[in-house]
Design a protein around this motif. Sequence first.
Motif, short mmCIF file in Angstrom:
data_model
loop_
_atom_site.label_atom_id
_atom_site.label_comp_id
_atom_site.label_asym_id
_atom_site.label_seq_id
_atom_site.Cartn_x
_atom_site.Cartn_y
_atom_site.Cartn_z
N VAL A 93 36.94 50.87 37.57
CA VAL A 93 37.52 49.77 36.95
C VAL A 93 38.71 49.77 36.30
N SER A 94 39.17 51.34 36.19
CA SER A 94 40.30 51.55 35.38
C SER A 94 41.55 50.73 35.96
N PRO A 95 42.10 50.82 37.48
CA PRO A 95 43.10 50.20 37.76
C PRO A 95 43.26 48.69 37.57
N PHE A 96 42.04 48.19 37.37
CA PHE A 96 42.11 46.37 37.13
C PHE A 96 42.31 46.33 35.90
N ILE A 97 42.54 47.30 34.87
CA ILE A 97 42.73 46.78 33.59
C ILE A 97 44.34 46.54 33.32
N GLY A 98 45.07 47.17 34.14
CA GLY A 98 46.45 46.91 33.97
C GLY A 98 46.82 45.65 34.69
N GLU A 174 30.08 39.49 45.64
CA GLU A 174 30.86 39.68 46.97
C GLU A 174 32.21 39.31 46.64
N SER A 175 32.99 39.91 47.66
CA SER A 175 34.38 39.60 47.55
C SER A 175 34.84 39.34 49.26
N SER A 176 35.33 38.23 49.52
CA SER A 176 35.67 37.77 50.96
C SER A 176 36.24 38.74 51.54
N HIS A 177 37.56 38.90 51.09
CA HIS A 177 38.58 39.76 51.88
C HIS A 177 38.93 41.17 51.45
N TYR A 178 38.59 41.26 49.93
CA TYR A 178 38.82 42.60 49.39
C TYR A 178 37.62 43.27 48.97
N THR A 179 37.79 44.55 48.83
CA THR A 179 36.67 45.31 48.22
C THR A 179 36.28 44.66 46.83
N ASN A 180 37.36 44.68 46.16
CA ASN A 180 37.48 44.12 44.56
C ASN A 180 38.47 43.04 44.28
N MET A 181 38.26 42.15 43.66
CA MET A 181 39.22 41.04 43.52
C MET A 181 38.88 40.52 41.98
N LEU A 182 39.94 40.31 41.33
CA LEU A 182 40.16 39.65 39.96
C LEU A 182 40.48 38.33 39.96
N VAL A 183 40.08 37.33 39.38
CA VAL A 183 40.37 35.93 39.48
C VAL A 183 40.45 35.64 37.84
N PHE A 200 45.37 48.00 45.35
CA PHE A 200 45.57 48.84 46.48
C PHE A 200 46.88 49.31 46.80
N PRO A 201 47.04 50.57 47.58
CA PRO A 201 45.95 51.22 48.00
C PRO A 201 45.03 51.98 46.82
N SER A 202 45.75 52.40 45.66
CA SER A 202 45.01 53.08 44.69
C SER A 202 45.21 52.48 43.31
#
Length: 306
Positions: A93-98, A174-183, A200-202
Amino acid sequence: ARGGIIDEDALYEALKEKAIAGAALDVFEDEPPKGSKLLTLDNLVATPHLGASTKEAQEKVSIEMAEHVKMFLVDNKITNAVNVPISRIDPKVSPFIGLAERLGAFCVQLSDVPVKKIEVECHGEIANLDTRMVTISAIVGVLSIVVGQNTNIINASSIAREKGIQIVETKVDESSHYTNMLVLRISSDGHKAEVRGTVFPSDHFRIIGVDEFDLDMPLEGDFLLTKHHDMPGMIGKIGTLLGKRDINIARMGVGRADKGGDALMLISVDQEVGKAVVAEFRALPNFHDARSIVLSHMRTREYMNI
């Protein structure tokens, strides 16, 4: 526990008759316990109600407080904060905070009217994890543009409530094109804006969609965003005007809904696009909108990674 919970007369008898081997109390029904018969017993240990208020305890507390303040100011870390609405952050989760903060700041600049609702939608693996900090960070990003840089993870939710902004968090496995996605969606009076992003990549933030348009670009720095008719020569017009105004293009992403319909262009620029240049773009034929998106002031908030 407080005094009065225990029947002191019964406790006295139990201790006196050795039915209970011993007891320790720091509170009494009447304080101070002057004249209490419990104090006459050898198998009772009694301490003042403020037993922690010793010289040694106060010195250690003061040192610990100073160390935590230093840790925040010097190392950008928060520990043991009682008013931070989060627990330990999962590494996934950490990378999605920024990312959430940047998407929030980006999305709010697509509208000129007051924000009424902020929707944060997590897709993929992170949907099964604790993403409260992602939502808080998105609010920080939005409010940093609305009310200024003093918005932080402590006061963001309360400021949003004071302004009557509704916060909605949704999770989709589910995420259609990416492992994780934020909308992230922002709703205002008669207007709704949406941005999509991933990491990505990290730990590289990427914007992968604006409203109905798909694209893929690094989410950093400043941008010019245009919406226009999908027709030959539009990219050339944009490049020519930016060149005349000494604004260098770093990257470019293009998306369209349908061939010959509406299109969107997102241009990463080395110089901020001022209001006058935006007005020039809006005045061009077949251009529906143009906006300057400023993110160059944003820095990674390391203290969010607790």
